[in-house]
Design an enzyme around this catalytic site. Structure first.
Site, PDB file in Angstrom:
ATOM      1  N   ARG A  47       0.852  -1.195   0.000  1.00  0.00           N
ATOM      2  CA  ARG A  47       0.000   0.000   0.000  1.00  0.00           C
ATOM      3  C   ARG A  47       0.887   1.243   0.000  1.00  0.00           C
ATOM      4  O   ARG A  47       0.615   2.232  -0.663  1.00  0.00           O
ATOM      5  CB  ARG A  47      -0.954   0.019   1.213  1.00  0.00           C
ATOM      6  N   TYR A  99     -16.216  17.625 -14.620  1.00  0.00           N
ATOM      7  CA  TYR A  99     -16.699  16.254 -14.724  1.00  0.00           C
ATOM      8  C   TYR A  99     -17.815  16.008 -13.688  1.00  0.00           C
ATOM      9  O   TYR A  99     -17.704  16.447 -12.530  1.00  0.00           O
ATOM     10  CB  TYR A  99     -15.507  15.325 -14.466  1.00  0.00           C
ATOM     11  N   LYS A 196      -8.730   7.071 -19.220  1.00  0.00           N
ATOM     12  CA  LYS A 196      -9.032   7.608 -20.539  1.00  0.00           C
ATOM     13  C   LYS A 196      -7.812   7.505 -21.460  1.00  0.00           C
ATOM     14  O   LYS A 196      -7.392   6.430 -21.776  1.00  0.00           O
ATOM     15  CB  LYS A 196      -9.549   9.043 -20.394  1.00  0.00           C
TER      16      LYS A 196
HETATM   17  C1  LIG Z   1     -13.575   9.986 -16.205  1.00  0.00           C
HETATM   18  C2  LIG Z   1     -13.149  11.257 -15.620  1.00  0.00           C
HETATM   19  C3  LIG Z   1     -12.919  11.384 -14.250  1.00  0.00           C
HETATM   20  C4  LIG Z   1     -13.156  10.233 -13.285  1.00  0.00           C
HETATM   21  O1  LIG Z   1     -12.210   9.221 -13.468  1.00  0.00           O
HETATM   22  P1  LIG Z   1     -12.487   7.670 -13.166  1.00  0.00           P
HETATM   23  O2  LIG Z   1     -11.244   7.008 -13.620  1.00  0.00           O
HETATM   24  O3  LIG Z   1     -13.695   7.275 -13.952  1.00  0.00           O
HETATM   25  O4  LIG Z   1     -12.731   7.535 -11.705  1.00  0.00           O
HETATM   26  C5  LIG Z   1     -12.471  12.598 -13.778  1.00  0.00           C
HETATM   27  N1  LIG Z   1     -12.280  13.652 -14.603  1.00  0.00           N
HETATM   28  C6  LIG Z   1     -12.506  13.572 -15.924  1.00  0.00           C
HETATM   29  C7  LIG Z   1     -12.273  14.765 -16.781  1.00  0.00           C
HETATM   30  C8  LIG Z   1     -12.946  12.382 -16.490  1.00  0.00           C
HETATM   31  O5  LIG Z   1     -13.187  12.320 -17.800  1.00  0.00           O
END
Ligand SMILES: *Cc1c(COP(=O)(O)O)cnc(C)c1O
Length: 383
Positions: A47, A99, A196
């Site tokens: 961790r 977001y 992403k």
């Molecule tokens: C998807 C997203 C998040 C959240 O991320 P996760 O990996 O789904 O927890 C935060 N900010 C933006 C701009 C995103 O597109």
């Protein structure tokens, strides 16, 4: 200094010192044998520290021109760790198109601990500066922001924040360090949903945080270890692997997105296209100055004569799905998907109507993507 394309492949920790393995292996272990009481080889418990996660954390820090990097189990875990820097009575300013999950965690979770927020138009620097009251401790922005691709001037916001002694935080998910590096623009903390573009293949959930500040680095590291929302060794490995191809992917994302945006702009079924690399776009000048491309995200509004539900039902190649930034093109309906947690009156004020469609342009053949969209628009014309 080596070029970004080289850093993506050799940055951070380049291979495994113990074996010569070209790729840092998946150190799938929870604990480490200690040499003797009070003496170890730098690792005690995963961790706290794990060699595969170390490689990823060193890599993202280097790519963002920062000293410290931290990997989390999701973008939201990363954002929550950063929000854990604040305490009762503190207030954050957030840009109007953040977001949906960021809005939700502030509105429903951190509000319980007396940490408040205010939505401000960070595209307007005067409005932003006027909103900095005594209790404001930070500003959190995205640029371009989800889902209208609104652009904020990162360097100027960082400068105003510094002047007032508040933290500047940028969620750099849409641009990635390949196109935009907020730390170089003076920002204190950068966050990523690595789910992403950084991962890039729609096969993992991860979050990252970087900072250049010694004290903040210490604090975020302490929060990471204390609250424990860390990224696993396997996911860390996958993310390092994904980042190696970030350069070629982003080039293609940008090329395809500009192509699609230009074609949709002149399409009879489209009311408006939002993409910061279009010279007609409101954010074009600022985005061009602070980023080296428009990225792969565009959004557009269907004209009233078209049925948006039919449009979504008519695409074949492009999947209707949450998320973005992968090799495959994905469509999303912000009003009912990403921004559903935002009350409708706030949502409408933000400009997120039912006919707004968001497209994550993948790296398929651009003509195939365009044909799919053109066909779906045609089929969605109301009788
Ligand atoms: C998807 C997203 C998040 C959240 O991320 P996760 O990996 O789904 O927890 C935060 N900010 C933006 C701009 C995103 O597109």
């Amino acid at each position: 200094m080596v070029h970004m394309d080289t850093k993506l492949i050799h940055g951070g920790i380049d291979g495994d010192e113990n074996t010569g393995a070209v790729n840092v292996p998946i150190y799938q272990t929870s604990t480490y044998r200690q040499i003797e009481l009070g003496k170890n080889k730098g690792y005690e418990y995963s961790r706290t520290k794990n060699p595969t996660r170390d490689a990823l954390e060193a890599l993202i820090a280097e790519l963002e021109s920062a000293k410290f990097g931290f990997a989390f189990a999701s973008g939201m875990a990363a954002i929550s760790a950063v929000l854990s820097l604040f305490k009762t009575g503190d207030k954050l300013l957030i840009s109007s198109n953040v977001y949906g999950g960021t809005f939700r965690v502030l509105d429903k979770v951190f509000s319980q601990f007396g940490i408040s927020y205010e939505i401000v138009e960070t595209g307007d620097l005067e409005v932003f500066e006027k909103s900095i009251t005594q209790e404001v401790k930070a500003v959190l922005i995205e640029s371009p922001a989800n889902p209208l691709m609104g652009v904020s001037d990162i360097a100027k916001i960082a400068k105003i924040a510094k002047k007032h002694g508040i933290l500047s935080i940028v969620d750099n998910t849409f641009m990635t360090p390949y196109l935009q590096r907020p730390i170089e623009l003076g920002v204190d903390v950068v966050i990523h949903s690595a789910t992403k573009y950084l991962g890039g293949h729609g096969d993992l959930i991860a979050g990252l945080v970087v900072t250049n500040d010694e004290v903040l680095g210490q604090k975020i590291g302490f929060i990471q270890n204390s609250t424990g929302g860390i990224l696993s060794p396997f996911e860390s490995f996958l993310l390092v692997r994904g980042i190696k191809t970030l350069g070629v992917r982003m080039e293609r994302h940008c090329e395809n997105a500009l192509f699609i945006a230009k074609h949709l702009q002149t399409h009879q079924g489209i009311e408006k296209v939002f993409y910061p690399a279009l010279p007609e776009d409101k954010g074009y000048a600022i985005n061009s100055a602070q980023a080296s491309g428009g990225g792969g995200m565009i959004s557009f509004i269907l004209k009233e004569e078209y049925d948006y539900k039919k449009f979504f039902a008519s695409v074949k190649l492009i999947a209707l799905a949450e998320s973005l930034g992968g090799v495959e093109s994905l469509l999303c309906h912000p009003a009912s998907m990403t921004h559903a947690s935002i009350p409708s009156e706030i949502r409408c004020k933000m400009g997120i109507s039912d006919r707004l469609i968001r497209l994550s342009v993948g790296i398929e053949d651009k003509n195939d993507i365009l044909k799919d969209l053109q066909n779906a628009i045609k089929l969605s014309l109301k009788a």
